[in-house]
Design an enzyme around this catalytic site. Structure first.
Site, PDB file in Angstrom:
ATOM      1  N   SER A   1      16.140  26.853 -26.523  1.00  0.00           N
ATOM      2  CA  SER A   1      17.316  26.696 -25.666  1.00  0.00           C
ATOM      3  C   SER A   1      18.418  25.996 -26.447  1.00  0.00           C
ATOM      4  CB  SER A   1      16.929  25.873 -24.435  1.00  0.00           C
ATOM      5  OG  SER A   1      18.023  25.736 -23.564  1.00  0.00           O
TER       6      SER A   1
ATOM      7  N   CYS B   1      13.521  16.807 -14.995  1.00  0.00           N
ATOM      8  CA  CYS B   1      13.268  17.598 -13.797  1.00  0.00           C
ATOM      9  C   CYS B   1      12.519  16.794 -12.749  1.00  0.00           C
ATOM     10  CB  CYS B   1      12.452  18.840 -14.147  1.00  0.00           C
ATOM     11  SG  CYS B   1      12.986  19.581 -15.669  1.00  0.00           S
TER      12      CYS B   1
ATOM     13  N   GLY C   1      15.958  28.181 -21.606  1.00  0.00           N
ATOM     14  CA  GLY C   1      14.567  28.032 -22.015  1.00  0.00           C
ATOM     15  C   GLY C   1      13.630  28.386 -20.871  1.00  0.00           C
TER      16      GLY C   1
ATOM     17  N   GLN D   1      11.784  21.809 -27.427  1.00  0.00           N
ATOM     18  CA  GLN D   1      12.049  20.495 -28.035  1.00  0.00           C
ATOM     19  C   GLN D   1      11.922  20.525 -29.561  1.00  0.00           C
ATOM     20  OE1 GLN D   1      13.091  17.594 -26.677  1.00  0.00           O
ATOM     21  NE2 GLN D   1      13.105  18.337 -24.575  1.00  0.00           N
TER      22      GLN D   1
HETATM   23  C1  LIG Z   1      14.470  21.514 -21.485  1.00  0.00           C
HETATM   24  C2  LIG Z   1      13.180  22.184 -21.634  1.00  0.00           C
HETATM   25  C3  LIG Z   1      12.937  23.429 -21.046  1.00  0.00           C
HETATM   26  C4  LIG Z   1      13.941  24.110 -20.164  1.00  0.00           C
HETATM   27  O1  LIG Z   1      15.031  24.606 -20.882  1.00  0.00           O
HETATM   28  P1  LIG Z   1      16.360  25.018 -20.079  1.00  0.00           P
HETATM   29  O2  LIG Z   1      17.203  25.701 -21.082  1.00  0.00           O
HETATM   30  O3  LIG Z   1      16.949  23.729 -19.584  1.00  0.00           O
HETATM   31  O4  LIG Z   1      15.936  25.903 -18.972  1.00  0.00           O
HETATM   32  C5  LIG Z   1      11.706  24.025 -21.246  1.00  0.00           C
HETATM   33  N1  LIG Z   1      10.760  23.440 -21.992  1.00  0.00           N
HETATM   34  C6  LIG Z   1      10.954  22.251 -22.589  1.00  0.00           C
HETATM   35  C7  LIG Z   1       9.881  21.670 -23.438  1.00  0.00           C
HETATM   36  C8  LIG Z   1      12.170  21.584 -22.433  1.00  0.00           C
HETATM   37  O5  LIG Z   1      12.348  20.401 -23.015  1.00  0.00           O
END
Ligand SMILES: *Cc1c(COP(=O)(O)O)cnc(C)c1O
Length: 410
Positions: free
Chosen positions: A202, A335, A74, A182
């Site tokens: 993602s 994060c 993502g 999400q």
């Molecule tokens: C988890 C998340 C991401 C990052 O996705 P990854 O695949 O872990 O890099 C980006 N935006 C939101 C809203 C997320 O919850």
């Protein structure tokens, strides 16, 4: 699927893989090892699986399959959307509109562009985490090249009015990107009805594998194509129509596809079930524990998200104590959970730093059972009570807090 004894309530950070996804991936790691660009039959088999997968995944958001571009995550999809549009449209303008509650994967590329001389407007949100549509429209100017707004927030669960935002972007002819990591697979999404030009998702947030994501890129009228408004960030050998070169991770994409198939089949039923569990948790905690409030919108929120504020104690202590009882939760976004800075999202909805520190995110998932929720609701009040007893900020030493500050969240 998951450790059978551990109660995993951190599904917004990542999800355990569905057993059917694991089976699918294992099968294709063994059988479909070819490079999808190769001419021979082993490569062609991978290529066919890739195109079939693209079609299935596109159908979840009512997209054309050729408009789905696979990425590693993502985060990569967000970076490609934002940096790709900024670099391509520099001559046209340098103004980008986003919000104060974006995931770091959007916030940080925007800040990097700011350092490079772009003008970025971070739209404020109200106490529930919603943007103001009028303010958005008033912020658009001739130089505006991109609006990037999160579909549903990862910390507080608030769902933004995406269809209305899309209509405004279209009216003013501005490119619209949404980080739907999400929301994808959990809420109904229609990129046409919502006028979304770019969308990030993602796999690991929907019971698929880590290491695979996608960017939907609307092909603006077949003649122009994406080449008119977005450019790649990597250059290599031709994969994903040159938008995202590198040998395509076909087995992971097969797993992503299985996760999408399951999400599609179970979305309505799961949303209903999770909303029931979500509201049960909210009601129980607010009803049974004093000096507690809900962060985010009471109804316009993700079915799986609960974000609670507890006065006088720190979210980190609650998370660690819950973990000792075999329950996994989070203080905010995964994060930032290792940093001591208060969450920028909680500050944006008007919490004071000390209030933001007392927050707990509980994110349920498809594998969360009612028994697990009961276990959590049994353990939490005991932990809060114990922590408050030993807290230097505890009730009775009220000078640290303005008692009226959070009344409107109750
Ligand atoms: C988890 C998340 C991401 C990052 O996705 P990854 O695949 O872990 O890099 C980006 N935006 C939101 C809203 C997320 O919850």
């Amino acid at each position: 699927m998951k450790d059978s004894k551990y109660v995993y309530l951190d599904n917004a950070a990542t999800t355990p893989m569905d057993p059917q996804v694991i089976e699918e991936i294992n099968k294709h790691f063994k059988e479909t090892y070819g490079n999808s660009s190769s001419l021979h039959s082993i490569g062609q088999r991978a290529g066919q699986l890739l195109e079939k997968s693209r079609k299935t995944i596109a159908s979840l958001i009512n997209a054309e399959s050729e408009d789905i571009y696979f990425t590693s995550s993502g985060t990569e999809a967000d970076n490609l959307a934002i940096m790709g549009v900024a670099l391509k449209n520099q001559e046209k303008g340098n103004h980008i509109i986003t919000t104060t509650i974006e995931h770091h994967a959007v916030e940080n590329p925007c800040k990097e562009l700011q350092r490079k001389g772009f003008e970025v407007t971070f739209l404020p949100v109200d106490n529930f985490g919603l943007i103001d549509l009028k303010e958005l429209e008033n912020t658009i100017k001739d130089k505006t090249i991109l609006i990037t707004i999160i579909f549903a927030n990862n910390e507080i669960g608030t769902i933004e009015p995406i269809k209305e935002i899309g209509a405004i972007a279209k009216k003013h002819n501005v490119i619209f990107h949404t980080d739907a990591v999400q929301a994808f697979g959990k809420l109904p999404i229609d990129v046409n009805e919502m006028n979304i030009d770019l969308l990030s998702a993602s796999a690991h947030k929907i019971y698929g594998p880590k290491g695979i994501g996608l960017l939907y890129i609307r092909n603006k009228g077949k003649k122009e194509g994406w080449g008119k408004y977005i450019q790649p960030l990597m250059f290599g050998g031709g994969h994903e129509k040159d938008m995202r070169p590198s040998t395509v991770a076909v087995p992971l994409i097969a797993g992503f596809t299985k996760a999408v198939e399951i999400a599609k089949a179970e979305m309505a039923k799961e949303a209903e079930r999770q909303i029931m569990l979500r509201d049960k948790i909210i009601k129980s905690v607010l009803g049974n524990i004093d000096d507690t409030y809900l962060n985010g919108h009471p109804s316009q929120r993700l079915p799986n998200n609960i974000n609670l504020g507890f006065k006088y104690i720190e979210g980190e202590s609650i998370v660690l104590d819950l973990d000792m009882e075999g329950i996994g939760t989070s203080t905010g976004s995964a994060c930032s959970s290792k940093s001591l800075d208060p969450s920028h999202v909680l500050l944006a909805i008007g919490l004071k730093p000390e209030e933001a520190h007392g927050s707990l995110r509980v994110s349920i998932g498809r594998f969360t059972t009612e028994e697990e929720v009961h276990y959590f609701l049994e353990k939490l009040p005991l932990i809060i009570e114990r922590l408050r007893k030993i807290s230097p900020l505890k009730k009775g030493i009220k000078y640290m807090f303005d008692e009226t500050a959070t009344d409107h969240y109750n």
